[in-house]
Design a protein around this motif. Sequence first.
Motif, PDB file in Angstrom:
ATOM      1  N   LEU A  20      25.653  -4.922  57.752  1.00 51.62           N
ATOM      2  CA  LEU A  20      26.043  -5.562  57.016  1.00 51.62           C
ATOM      3  C   LEU A  20      26.960  -3.818  56.516  1.00 51.62           C
ATOM      4  O   LEU A  20      26.707  -3.194  57.286  1.00 51.62           O
ATOM      5  CB  LEU A  20      25.441  -4.991  55.448  1.00 51.62           C
ATOM      6  CG  LEU A  20      24.268  -5.980  55.001  1.00 51.62           C
ATOM      7  CD1 LEU A  20      23.724  -6.754  55.944  1.00 51.62           C
ATOM      8  CD2 LEU A  20      23.522  -6.158  53.787  1.00 51.62           C
ATOM      9  N   TYR A  30      30.297  -5.979  53.019  1.00 53.02           N
ATOM     10  CA  TYR A  30      30.349  -7.286  53.544  1.00 53.02           C
ATOM     11  C   TYR A  30      29.336  -7.330  54.721  1.00 53.02           C
ATOM     12  O   TYR A  30      28.945  -6.674  55.444  1.00 53.02           O
ATOM     13  CB  TYR A  30      31.559  -7.121  54.618  1.00 53.02           C
ATOM     14  CG  TYR A  30      31.723  -8.395  55.578  1.00 53.02           C
ATOM     15  CD1 TYR A  30      32.630  -9.435  55.224  1.00 53.02           C
ATOM     16  CD2 TYR A  30      31.287  -8.559  56.814  1.00 53.02           C
ATOM     17  CE1 TYR A  30      32.801 -10.718  55.012  1.00 53.02           C
ATOM     18  CE2 TYR A  30      31.068  -9.814  57.182  1.00 53.02           C
ATOM     19  CZ  TYR A  30      32.115 -10.706  56.916  1.00 53.02           C
ATOM     20  OH  TYR A  30      32.197 -12.553  57.217  1.00 53.02           O
ATOM     21  N   ASP A  31      28.746  -8.684  54.070  1.00 53.84           N
ATOM     22  CA  ASP A  31      27.591  -9.344  54.535  1.00 53.84           C
ATOM     23  C   ASP A  31      28.200 -10.950  55.211  1.00 53.84           C
ATOM     24  O   ASP A  31      28.539 -11.727  54.227  1.00 53.84           O
ATOM     25  CB  ASP A  31      26.708  -9.345  53.329  1.00 53.84           C
ATOM     26  CG  ASP A  31      25.537 -10.264  53.363  1.00 53.84           C
ATOM     27  OD1 ASP A  31      25.498 -10.865  54.579  1.00 53.84           O
ATOM     28  OD2 ASP A  31      24.448 -10.140  52.545  1.00 53.84           O
ATOM     29  N   SER A  33      25.964 -12.444  55.952  1.00 57.41           N
ATOM     30  CA  SER A  33      25.413 -13.830  55.822  1.00 57.41           C
ATOM     31  C   SER A  33      26.290 -14.320  54.586  1.00 57.41           C
ATOM     32  O   SER A  33      26.449 -16.111  54.071  1.00 57.41           O
ATOM     33  CB  SER A  33      23.894 -13.976  55.191  1.00 57.41           C
ATOM     34  OG  SER A  33      24.377 -13.096  54.118  1.00 57.41           O
ATOM     35  N   LEU A  34      26.882 -14.327  53.627  1.00 55.58           N
ATOM     36  CA  LEU A  34      27.715 -14.729  52.926  1.00 55.58           C
ATOM     37  C   LEU A  34      28.794 -14.548  53.275  1.00 55.58           C
ATOM     38  O   LEU A  34      30.152 -15.518  52.587  1.00 55.58           O
ATOM     39  CB  LEU A  34      27.749 -13.528  51.673  1.00 55.58           C
ATOM     40  CG  LEU A  34      26.542 -13.021  51.313  1.00 55.58           C
ATOM     41  CD1 LEU A  34      26.304 -11.882  50.256  1.00 55.58           C
ATOM     42  CD2 LEU A  34      25.728 -14.292  50.524  1.00 55.58           C
TER      43      LEU A  34
ATOM     44  N   LYS B 263      17.695  -9.481  47.567  1.00 56.39           N
ATOM     45  CA  LYS B 263      17.176 -11.182  48.253  1.00 56.39           C
ATOM     46  C   LYS B 263      15.338 -10.925  47.641  1.00 56.39           C
ATOM     47  O   LYS B 263      14.697 -11.768  46.950  1.00 56.39           O
ATOM     48  CB  LYS B 263      17.230 -11.781  49.370  1.00 56.39           C
ATOM     49  CG  LYS B 263      18.647 -11.746  49.336  1.00 56.39           C
ATOM     50  CD  LYS B 263      18.770 -12.852  50.299  1.00 56.39           C
ATOM     51  CE  LYS B 263      20.436 -12.888  51.088  1.00 56.39           C
ATOM     52  NZ  LYS B 263      20.769 -11.423  51.991  1.00 56.39           N
ATOM     53  N   LYS B 277      23.632  -5.730  48.205  1.00 58.55           N
ATOM     54  CA  LYS B 277      23.797  -6.412  49.067  1.00 58.55           C
ATOM     55  C   LYS B 277      23.165  -6.269  50.140  1.00 58.55           C
ATOM     56  O   LYS B 277      22.638  -6.934  50.591  1.00 58.55           O
ATOM     57  CB  LYS B 277      24.859  -6.728  49.422  1.00 58.55           C
ATOM     58  CG  LYS B 277      26.502  -7.786  48.567  1.00 58.55           C
ATOM     59  CD  LYS B 277      27.312  -8.237  49.717  1.00 58.55           C
ATOM     60  CE  LYS B 277      28.410  -8.702  48.213  1.00 58.55           C
ATOM     61  NZ  LYS B 277      29.924  -8.656  48.712  1.00 58.55           N
ATOM     62  N   LYS B 279      23.402  -2.865  51.074  1.00 57.80           N
ATOM     63  CA  LYS B 279      23.228  -1.747  52.198  1.00 57.80           C
ATOM     64  C   LYS B 279      24.414  -1.207  51.080  1.00 57.80           C
ATOM     65  O   LYS B 279      24.873  -0.936  50.330  1.00 57.80           O
ATOM     66  CB  LYS B 279      24.682  -1.681  52.888  1.00 57.80           C
ATOM     67  CG  LYS B 279      25.151  -1.073  53.866  1.00 57.80           C
ATOM     68  CD  LYS B 279      23.901  -1.790  55.531  1.00 57.80           C
ATOM     69  CE  LYS B 279      24.373  -0.392  56.672  1.00 57.80           C
ATOM     70  NZ  LYS B 279      24.085  -0.899  57.894  1.00 57.80           N
TER      71      LYS B 279
END
Lengths: 68, 642
Positions: A20, A30-31, A33-34, B263, B277, B279
């Motif tokens: 990430l 910015y991920d 996985s998304l 998650k 998310k 991070k």
Amino acid sequence: MPDSASIAPIAREADGRPALWVCNRCGWVYDPSLGDPLGDIPPGVPFEHLHDGWICPNCGAEQDYFFH
Amino acid sequence: MDRPASRPLSEIAAARMGRRAALKSLLAGTAALRSLLAGSAAMAVAPRLAGAAPAEHDPSTLTFAQPPHVIADDHQVAPGHRAQVLIRWGDAVAEGAPAFDPAAQTAAAQERQFGYNNDFVAFMPLPVGSDASDHGLLCVNHEYTNAELMFPGLTLKDKLERQTSEQVAVEMAAHGHSVLEIRRQDGVWAVVPASPFARRISLNTAMAVSGPAAGHPRLRTKADPSGRVVMGTMNNCAGGTTPWGTVLIAEENFDTYFGGDPKKTPEADSLARIGIKGKSRYGWSRFHDRFDVEKEPFEPNRFGWVVEIDPYDPTFTPVKRTALGRFKHEAATTTLLPDGRVVVYSGDDEVFEYLYRFVTKGRYDPRNRLANMGLLDEGTLAVARFDKDGSLTWLPLVWGAGPLTPANGFGDQGDVLIDARRAADLLGATPLDRPEDVEVNPANGRVYVMLTNNTKRKPEQVGGPSPRADNRHGHVVELSPPGAGKGRRARHDADRFRWEILFLAGRREDGATTHPASDRFGAWLSAPDNCTFDNRGRLWISSDQGSAQRKNGIPDGMYACDVDGPGRALTKFFYACPRDAEMCGPAFTPDNRTLFVAVQHPGEDKASTFDQPSTRWPDFTDGMPPRPAIVAISRDDGQPIG
Ligand SMILES: [Zn+2]
């Protein structure tokens, strides 16, 4: 077909998934996985494979402002 | 996450550009109007060429001469003015603060020194309730930190791994707020040393939680099983003041402080909606469990609120006012209704987010200051829907009404407030282009919304209050409550307002709709962010282009324009920030003879570090990094600014 970006090494998290990356200007993450739905980047694209024109969807910073 | 704008392009009504703005464009040729109608496709058309006669006289009421509109290492102010650096990061605030030594920073010292990245500024006269302009409290937010610029040896790429526990503690102490006593003598401002009012607020200051979400199970943590006491505040961007002399500070990008995998928590959906998310921009979760959502999944719910501070009482426990909702509050601006109820406006600063309004149930008591301290705990929060006919409807966020029910996961009003964004989604609020500062013009009673930019708006998402795709330069929207134009008789509590666009920012080739005479007598701007009004109701705008500053080739700084009369939307340039800084916090003294501004993150660039910064403003001394600072601007002749 392979360009310089796609052969660059991909940074990874401790658990092995692509890293990430964080925007230093605004903190947006910015991920891979998304992806970036607002920037038409589908899930699964590592940060290193983003096209050159991609910028932070939240603040507009260029990729050089991102770290992981 | 891809939430389209509410109106397609075909529905844009030319009238929504605003009667007056449309008239101006017609006078300037119809190109600006056409480019507005056609979205980005026609933006190459410059309105000036369509046979418009160049203006012979400057129609603006603003008479100052402009400084050079160029990026430089130092700041610049309009000729005939002086810009005094009043206080810098590391300067003494509380008694006993040691002299600033950038090579030997400690958290204990920083807790007594002026914090980093000053943002919101309020001048609160002394004595309380007066309109004194020579003596008062300066209340300043410290929004965030840049470790690579604060500490030697770090870079953007390695700061998360290499930061020490003490450096993280310094960062936490450098966040929050400062209260300073200041005095003007012979035109020069000075901080009063060892003032009894002096105070630093940081991540280590205990704060109370009040309002409908106080004590909610989703606000409870191991450290605070009551859900009513939070340690500190962070990412305090802009804010506001209340009629009873308190200061509101807004918690904005609080999501950026949390690590751990969201998650794996019971709050996964809520954390995703707010942008967490897994991070963080900071290394805090390495040393403090509460910033790891896997260990404390509810800690993020304790931020994102508006915090009330009484600067006149240094022992006052700051209060998080949950009735105002939880989102990325850019600011919190109040106005008083004729019947004594209080209205608070607040923008949620992220692309495609919303504009909110809170109306108190109780009434302001001007005779008993302390009786007003609970006013912001009870009332109605609402979110704005903009319609193509030029109307704006406020949609209440009330539990049990419409979709805000247990069937949609809202168990009580606390849930509605904690997840205000999700509630607003369900109500059909209008997504905007980063709504930042919202201010009420005391002269005409209208409300002005700074929409900084949104490069992600697509042509098919254009419409209503967001008329431009790839909106790099942002715009300003003007809201008219019923009765506006009559000052305080404007009905800010009404269910429906009217709206129009004051101007689209940028260059002509970008489709700017500022007054055509801006090209000759004024200057262009990009990314309007914070704003204030002078006593004549003229709009003063601070800008934040971010990394686009270099691309655009103009500095961030202060701009001003009339909002009524023949000079409406004629933007002029007043003050330039140093390189790679953004401008924040514009605040006038009541006599308008001083304008305080905040220079935030000077030298923040991708390659800029403590060791090799892109500027060393304001000290320009070897070994001293750039320092965010407050600047006091006044006219050489001491007359009111403008
Ligand atoms: Zn960003």
